[in-house]
Design an enzyme around this catalytic site. Structure first.
Site, PDB file in Angstrom:
ATOM      1  N   ASP A 194     -13.452   0.121  31.245  1.00  0.00           N
ATOM      2  CA  ASP A 194     -13.753  -0.504  32.539  1.00  0.00           C
ATOM      3  C   ASP A 194     -15.035   0.062  33.144  1.00  0.00           C
ATOM      4  O   ASP A 194     -15.707   0.917  32.555  1.00  0.00           O
ATOM      5  CB  ASP A 194     -12.566  -0.372  33.501  1.00  0.00           C
ATOM      6  CG  ASP A 194     -12.377   1.039  34.029  1.00  0.00           C
ATOM      7  OD1 ASP A 194     -12.810   1.990  33.353  1.00  0.00           O
ATOM      8  OD2 ASP A 194     -11.798   1.199  35.122  1.00  0.00           O
TER       9      ASP A 194
ATOM     10  N   ASP B  26     -15.881   2.234  35.392  1.00  0.00           N
ATOM     11  CA  ASP B  26     -16.101   3.677  35.548  1.00  0.00           C
ATOM     12  C   ASP B  26     -15.581   4.499  34.375  1.00  0.00           C
ATOM     13  O   ASP B  26     -15.572   5.734  34.434  1.00  0.00           O
ATOM     14  CB  ASP B  26     -15.484   4.173  36.861  1.00  0.00           C
ATOM     15  CG  ASP B  26     -13.976   4.034  36.889  1.00  0.00           C
ATOM     16  OD1 ASP B  26     -13.452   3.059  36.323  1.00  0.00           O
ATOM     17  OD2 ASP B  26     -13.298   4.901  37.476  1.00  0.00           O
TER      18      ASP B  26
ATOM     19  N   LYS C 115      -7.690   9.674  34.014  1.00  0.00           N
ATOM     20  CA  LYS C 115      -7.497   8.977  32.746  1.00  0.00           C
ATOM     21  C   LYS C 115      -8.861   8.845  32.085  1.00  0.00           C
ATOM     22  O   LYS C 115      -9.891   8.953  32.755  1.00  0.00           O
ATOM     23  CB  LYS C 115      -6.826   7.626  32.956  1.00  0.00           C
ATOM     24  CG  LYS C 115      -7.491   6.705  33.955  1.00  0.00           C
ATOM     25  CD  LYS C 115      -6.583   5.510  34.235  1.00  0.00           C
ATOM     26  CE  LYS C 115      -7.251   4.474  35.105  1.00  0.00           C
ATOM     27  NZ  LYS C 115      -6.860   4.556  36.503  1.00  0.00           N
TER      28      LYS C 115
END
Ligand code: VG1
Ligand code: CO
Length: 581
Positions: free
Chosen positions: A297, A299, A398
């Site tokens: 994604d 970031d 994450k």
């Protein structure tokens, strides 16, 4: 005043905003709000810094700043430097060209300086960017993790009462694109140091310590991959780790959208089957060639993993497979495996692995911030969310690239393909079929009412009546129904008490859980949107025998049950979900 000394901070009067409440992961709003509302960014940055211990506690300690390169990031960095210095922060560490992936920033907070104050991440993650997209600001604590509720609540309450902010309007120009250190003095503050660092280097070094790069490289020599950075922040990381290193001997491996763009090329930088459809297509069209696909994604903290032919690995399943094979990764051989965790809506596939390995599996609310305490307390090594988030205690966020390297490590170790690995896992553990249906950008009031009505219904309806209703809905779906399996174990609104600090998070999602661990339905409202509401429906069904079916077939009856219980289509005036994963 000597020419090298810059003027002391000024105090600027401002009017507080009442809507700067951080959601699941930071403050996210349409970019226009930051651009057009006077002092919107200044206020929020002042509120963040005010929440950090003050006075001498800020002197000489670093604050890390970076983001996913989206539109408005540079202006925001400029404001952060001026407000941070004015508030006594004298050491800023900033990613080159403002680029730092969320996991890389988490690592820098932890590694650069033992007394680091934390970091500010400029991202709205998977939300689109650009003048018509979203912007976001997130604060991470000295442990490298997203600020917990106690801190975000404090930031929010400061923001609502703000009457002024402090700023050093005149500071030397800092070239954000050039690696190097700028030092200067500010009257009444003292010496200030601003360092522009290579965005990728520390992160790459960390990956090399965690994984066996020799093994991965050898495997990838004959295992062509396609990686899609979705014009987000991971481009330079993919370039350095995959293209120039691990895949350098495999000219067939392909890398897409590796240049970070301020508007992500006009796309939605969300790695799922809908928004990363180009990746799925390439794998489907070249089933003999590409063996593995990954997308990240905006970031860089999310990952989607695919196998040859576009075989989709749900994030819940990749978490379970990693859990079952952690000892293929040198990092875990060294640290041992302390425990596992998942967010509540994530499937219980990992629970089955935990049970077999004798490991605790924690169930926390949605949002990475809930894993941090468990990691800091040495109770947790690997965790994940169904929303394409997987990570470990190597940092406190994450980590998309880490997740793909971890998965590839398992493949390299076993010398098998993605589909084979998944099928052998399901044969051993059974399969938790899982679907998430997103109804994006629906009317906020109606969505809230739908959830409240459903909560009341689940609370007040007699179990026999609810069971009957569920049975009829399931029957109407045409799916093969085994009614006795659908006995309701309980319904609730998920509540979590942190095992480390006993803090309580309430109202984290409605659950309808069937007996015998055979399945459940979950409904919640998203906390990352910037306008309207997004309803998420999570469906999960365990099957110990038929493990190679399609989730949509297996969960057909659960889809119908959810629709009947909520009246969702009618209430929200929609004809179906916007995204299915
Ligand atoms: C979503 C996901 C959640 C994730 C969060 C931030 O939140 O469901 O699992 O932690 O996004 O991810 P929500 O409240 O919209 O469901 V990221 O990559 O956008 O920082
Ligand atoms: Co993200």
């Amino acid at each position: 005043m000597s020419p090298n000394v810059f003027p002391a901070p000024e105090t600027v009067k401002t009017t507080a905003y009442t809507d700067q409440k951080p959601g699941t992961s930071g403050l996210r709003k349409p970019t226009k709000v930051f651009l057009e509302s006077e002092n919107y960014t200044e206020n929020f940055i002042q509120a963040i810094i005010a929440a950090i211990p003050g006075g001498d506690d800020r002197k000489g300690k670093s604050l890390v700043v970076g983001g996913d390169g989206r539109f408005y990031g540079r202006q925001a960095v400029d404001i952060i430097i001026k407000i941070a210095v004015a508030n006594g922060v004298t050491n800023l560490v900033i990613g080159q060209s403002t680029i730092l992936s969320t996991p890389a920033l988490s690592n820098l907070i932890r590694k650069r300086d033992p007394s680091c104050l934390g970091g500010i991440i400029l991202t709205a993650s998977h939300n689109p960017g650009g003048p018509d997209g979203d912007f976001g600001i997130k604060f991470n604590c000295p442990n490298g993790g997203p600020a917990p509720d106690a801190v975000t609540n404090q930031i929010f309450s400061i923001s609502k009462a703000l009457t002024e902010y402090r700023i050093c309007k005149e500071l030397p120009a800092i070239d954000l694109d050039k690696i190097g250190v700028t030092e200067f003095e500010v009257a009444s503050i003292g010496n200030v140091r601003v360092e522009i660092i290579d965005s990728v280097e520390d992160y790459v070094n960390m990956m090399k310590e965690i994984f066996d790069f020799g093994l991965l490289k050898e495997f990838l020599d004959s295992f062509p991959v396609v990686i899609n950075a979705m014009s987000g922040v991971t481009g330079p990381y993919v370039q350095r780790i995959f293209r120039e290193d691990l895949c350098s001997c495999n000219p067939q491996s392909t890398f897409l959208n590796t240049e970070p763009l301020p508007d992500f090329g006009g796309h939605h930088p969300d790695p799922n089957l809908t928004y990363a459809a180009d990746l799925v297509k390439i794998l489907k069209e070249n089933p003999e060639l590409y063996q593995f696909g990954a997308a990240y994604d905006g970031d860089g903290d999310r990952n989607m993993l695919l196998g040859a032919g576009g075989f989709f690995v749900t994030p819940s399943d990749s978490l379970a497979v990693l859990a079952a094979n952690l000892t293929t990764i040198p990092y875990f051989v060294k640290t041992g495996v302390k425990g596992l965790a998942r967010s509540m809506p994530t499937s219980a596939a990992v629970d089955r692995v935990g049970k077999k390995l004798g490991l605790n599996v924690y169930e926390v609310p949605t949002g990475w911030k809930y894993f941090g305490n468990l990691m800091d307390a040495g109770k947790l090594s690997l965790c994940g969310e169904e929303s394409f988030g997987t990570g470990s205690d190597h940092i406190r966020e994450k980590d998309g690239i880490w997740a793909s390297l971890a998965f590839l490590s398992v493949l390299a170790n076993k010398k098998i393909g993605v589909k084979e690995l998944m099928e052998s896992h399901w044969k051993e553990f059974g399969r938790n079929y899982f679907l998430r249906l997103d109804y994006e950008n629906v009317d906020g009031e109606k969505a809230n009412k739908m959830i409240t009505d459903l909560e009341n219904k689940l609370k007040t309806t007699k179990p026999e009546i609810l069971t009957e209703e569920i049975f009829n809905a399931a029957k109407g779906s045409g799916a093969a129904v085994v009614p006795e399996k659908y006995k309701i174990a309980f319904t609730d609104n998920f509540e979590y008490t942190d095992p480390v600090d006993a803090s309580v998070a309430k109202g984290q999602g409605l659950r309808l859980v069937f007996d015998n661990g055979c399945g459940r339905l979950v409904w919640r409202l998203s906390g990352t949107g910037s306008s309207g509401a997004t309803v998420r429906v999570y469906l999960e069904k365990f099957d110990g025998e038929n493990v190679v079916g399609e989730a949509l077939d297996s969960l057909k009856d659960f889809v119908e049950i959810s629709l009947k219980l909520t009246n969702l289509h009618e209430v929200l005036n929609v004809t179906g979900p916007t995204v299915i994963t």
